[in-house]
Design a protein around this motif. Structure first.
Motif, PDB file in Angstrom:
ATOM      1  N   VAL A  76     -36.428 -11.405 -28.344  1.00 32.20           N
ATOM      2  CA  VAL A  76     -35.666 -12.582 -27.907  1.00 32.20           C
ATOM      3  C   VAL A  76     -35.802 -12.814 -26.405  1.00 32.20           C
ATOM      4  CG1 VAL A  76     -33.333 -13.541 -27.680  1.00 32.20           C
ATOM      5  CG2 VAL A  76     -34.069 -12.574 -29.850  1.00 32.20           C
ATOM      6  N   THR A  77     -35.865 -11.730 -25.597  1.00 33.78           N
ATOM      7  CA  THR A  77     -36.009 -11.937 -24.154  1.00 33.78           C
ATOM      8  C   THR A  77     -37.357 -12.565 -23.825  1.00 33.78           C
ATOM      9  OG1 THR A  77     -36.757  -9.665 -23.908  1.00 33.78           O
ATOM     10  CG2 THR A  77     -34.468 -10.100 -23.342  1.00 33.78           C
ATOM     11  N   ARG A  78     -38.339 -12.388 -24.686  1.00 40.58           N
ATOM     12  CA  ARG A  78     -39.654 -12.963 -24.421  1.00 40.58           C
ATOM     13  C   ARG A  78     -39.859 -14.329 -25.053  1.00 40.58           C
ATOM     14  NH1 ARG A  78     -39.495  -7.981 -23.835  1.00 40.58           N
ATOM     15  NH2 ARG A  78     -40.861  -6.842 -22.418  1.00 40.58           N
ATOM     16  N   TYR A  79     -39.410 -14.467 -26.277  1.00 41.81           N
ATOM     17  CA  TYR A  79     -39.713 -15.694 -27.010  1.00 41.81           C
ATOM     18  C   TYR A  79     -38.493 -16.544 -27.318  1.00 41.81           C
ATOM     19  CZ  TYR A  79     -44.331 -13.747 -27.312  1.00 41.81           C
ATOM     20  OH  TYR A  79     -45.556 -13.247 -26.982  1.00 41.81           O
ATOM     21  N   GLY A  80     -37.310 -16.063 -26.964  1.00 42.16           N
ATOM     22  CA  GLY A  80     -36.107 -16.858 -27.187  1.00 42.16           C
ATOM     23  C   GLY A  80     -35.582 -16.732 -28.614  1.00 42.16           C
ATOM     24  N   ILE A 136     -41.846 -24.509 -27.666  1.00 44.17           N
ATOM     25  CA  ILE A 136     -40.706 -23.619 -27.792  1.00 44.17           C
ATOM     26  C   ILE A 136     -40.182 -23.315 -26.387  1.00 44.17           C
ATOM     27  CG2 ILE A 136     -39.948 -21.374 -28.634  1.00 44.17           C
ATOM     28  CD1 ILE A 136     -42.525 -21.604 -30.482  1.00 44.17           C
ATOM     29  N   PRO A 137     -38.918 -23.628 -26.118  1.00 45.11           N
ATOM     30  CA  PRO A 137     -38.407 -23.382 -24.765  1.00 45.11           C
ATOM     31  C   PRO A 137     -38.480 -21.907 -24.406  1.00 45.11           C
ATOM     32  CG  PRO A 137     -36.634 -23.985 -26.277  1.00 45.11           C
ATOM     33  CD  PRO A 137     -37.919 -24.199 -27.004  1.00 45.11           C
ATOM     34  N   SER A 138     -38.925 -21.622 -23.182  1.00 40.75           N
ATOM     35  CA  SER A 138     -39.064 -20.232 -22.781  1.00 40.75           C
ATOM     36  C   SER A 138     -37.742 -19.682 -22.267  1.00 40.75           C
ATOM     37  CB  SER A 138     -40.119 -20.120 -21.681  1.00 40.75           C
ATOM     38  OG  SER A 138     -40.109 -18.817 -21.153  1.00 40.75           O
ATOM     39  N   PRO A 139     -37.363 -18.479 -22.720  1.00 39.20           N
ATOM     40  CA  PRO A 139     -36.129 -17.871 -22.198  1.00 39.20           C
ATOM     41  C   PRO A 139     -36.339 -17.318 -20.796  1.00 39.20           C
ATOM     42  CG  PRO A 139     -37.174 -16.418 -23.791  1.00 39.20           C
ATOM     43  CD  PRO A 139     -38.010 -17.658 -23.735  1.00 39.20           C
ATOM     44  N   LEU A 140     -37.569 -17.409 -20.283  1.00 33.22           N
ATOM     45  CA  LEU A 140     -37.864 -16.817 -18.978  1.00 33.22           C
ATOM     46  C   LEU A 140     -37.603 -17.760 -17.811  1.00 33.22           C
ATOM     47  CD1 LEU A 140     -41.190 -15.041 -19.950  1.00 33.22           C
ATOM     48  CD2 LEU A 140     -39.032 -13.932 -19.424  1.00 33.22           C
ATOM     49  N   LEU A 189     -47.635 -10.772 -23.835  1.00 30.31           N
ATOM     50  CA  LEU A 189     -46.427 -10.608 -24.648  1.00 30.31           C
ATOM     51  C   LEU A 189     -45.187 -10.621 -23.757  1.00 30.31           C
ATOM     52  CD1 LEU A 189     -47.376  -7.851 -27.249  1.00 30.31           C
ATOM     53  CD2 LEU A 189     -47.253 -10.303 -27.607  1.00 30.31           C
ATOM     54  N   ASP A 190     -45.286  -9.962 -22.587  1.00 25.97           N
ATOM     55  CA  ASP A 190     -44.143  -9.915 -21.675  1.00 25.97           C
ATOM     56  C   ASP A 190     -43.830 -11.301 -21.103  1.00 25.97           C
ATOM     57  OD1 ASP A 190     -43.725  -7.244 -22.042  1.00 25.97           O
ATOM     58  OD2 ASP A 190     -45.001  -6.640 -20.367  1.00 25.97           O
ATOM     59  N   TRP A 191     -44.858 -12.109 -20.967  1.00 27.70           N
ATOM     60  CA  TRP A 191     -44.664 -13.457 -20.440  1.00 27.70           C
ATOM     61  C   TRP A 191     -44.279 -14.439 -21.546  1.00 27.70           C
ATOM     62  CZ3 TRP A 191     -45.833 -15.778 -15.449  1.00 27.70           C
ATOM     63  CH2 TRP A 191     -46.037 -14.826 -14.436  1.00 27.70           C
ATOM     64  N   GLY A 192     -44.213 -13.974 -22.765  1.00 27.55           N
ATOM     65  CA  GLY A 192     -43.852 -14.865 -23.870  1.00 27.55           C
ATOM     66  C   GLY A 192     -44.922 -15.900 -24.161  1.00 27.55           C
ATOM     67  N   TYR A 231     -47.797 -17.550 -26.233  1.00 30.71           N
ATOM     68  CA  TYR A 231     -48.150 -17.528 -27.646  1.00 30.71           C
ATOM     69  C   TYR A 231     -49.330 -18.424 -27.972  1.00 30.71           C
ATOM     70  CZ  TYR A 231     -45.219 -21.714 -27.866  1.00 30.71           C
ATOM     71  OH  TYR A 231     -44.672 -22.960 -27.652  1.00 30.71           O
TER      72      TYR A 231
END
Lengths: 141, 180
Positions: free
Chosen positions: A96-100, B32-36, B132-135, B137
């Motif tokens: 979740v921290t990476r992809y929400g 997909i909105p990024s949580p980062l 992967l750490d940067w989300g 995809y």
């Protein structure tokens, strides 16, 4: 007397609609990949986890089902984490921290998802009440 | 009397449903909105594509507004985007960090020769581990990182002229004015 029948009818409506939805909770497909884990419990946990996460490339497939390379990478990550003995919560947090929240097939209850979680119940309740009131009125007429 | 009012409830509900679905038609499910967003850029340590002996890491993001652009030689949409980046990068007044995702080094170098290299640096993530750490995809994807090394914006898919003018230029101007 009349109000008791009404309440009973409403309850029946709700129960019937719940039955309708229950079919949706089918079991997930186990991963066909060749991951070997030390215990059967770990294997079950691994397969259950894979079914809970959505692949971001083929968006309606779970990590268990998807053939995308990203899904393979994430399967590997989850595999390693299960091997290390990380908890389901840890693994979920990792994703979740990476992809929400998007990666979760079951979104958490937050302000954004209130409508998503509450609306179905409200609709069933509202629908049942109005249906029963309608039936009662027809009976009277 | 009250029952007459109740009759309008289904109509209102259908109108609300139409409004929701109508809006849904214009959303892109691939975005997909990024949580980062507004979080520090995840740590990375990756070889420099042009000089693999040198490692690139987060220190590169310090004190500069950076655009991190994810690309690969196997990505068809990246070719088109690359043409566009080459036209805007030189005058953008920001640092461009290419993020070569799951690529073969030789093919990546050939690709750069063919389509040009607008980047100040290119980090290669052959295994896709840092990705992967940067989300990340998919490709192309673009992050805007501020002078403090915080991710401030993420764009999914190729950057078009419209995206650039609407989403990037105002943000980059603002970020360039920020002090560390």
């Amino acid at each position: 007397m009349r109000s008791i029948t009404l309440a009973k009818n409403i309850l029946v409506c709700i129960l019937l609609s719940m039955l309708l939805f229950s079919a949706g909770f089918a079991a997930t497909t186990p991963s066909s990949d060749v991951y070997t884990l030390p215990t059967a419990a770990d294997t079950t946990r691994f397969n259950t986890l894979l079914g809970q996460f959505r692949c971001l490339v083929c968006q309606n497939e779970s990590l268990a089902d998807s053939n995308a390379t990203l899904a393979a990478d994430l399967r590997q990550q989850i595999y390693e984490r299960v091997l290390q003995g990380q908890s389901d919560t840890d693994i979920r947090r990792y994703l979740v921290t990476r992809y929400g929240d998007y990666v979760l097939f079951e979104p958490p209850f937050t302000l954004n998802t209130t409508a998503l979680w509450i609306l179905p119940f409200l609709l069933v309740l509202g629908g049942s009440i109005s249906l029963c009131i309608l039936i009662q009125r027809r009976k009277k007429a | 009397m009250t029952l007459k009012c109740l009759r309008w409830i289904p109509v209102l509900m259908i109108l609300a449903l139409i409004a929701v679905l109508w809006r849904g038609l214009y959303l892109n499910p691939k975005e997909i909105p990024s949580p980062l967003i507004d979080r520090p850029a995840p740590p990375f340590q990756l070889p420099n594509l042009l000089n693999p002996a040198v490692m690139l890491d987060n220190s590169l993001l310090k004190n500069k507004v950076t655009i991190v652009n994810v690309w690969a030689s196997w990505c068809a949409a990246c070719v088109e985007e690359q043409q566009f980046i080459r036209t805007v990068a030189p005058s953008s007044r920001v640092q461009w960090l290419g993020f070569n995702y799951k690529d073969d080094r030789q093919e990546a170098l050939t690709w750069l020769q063919q389509y040009g290299n607008p980047y100040n640096y290119i980090a290669t993530d052959a295994q896709g581990a840092a990705a992967l750490d940067w989300g990340i995809y998919g490709t192309p994807e673009t992050f805007v990182v501020d002078k403090k090394g915080f991710i401030r914006y993420k764009h999914i898919g190729p950057i078009s002229l419209k995206d650039w003018q609407k989403d990037f230029v105002p943000l980059l101007t603002r970020l360039n004015q920020e002090t560390v």
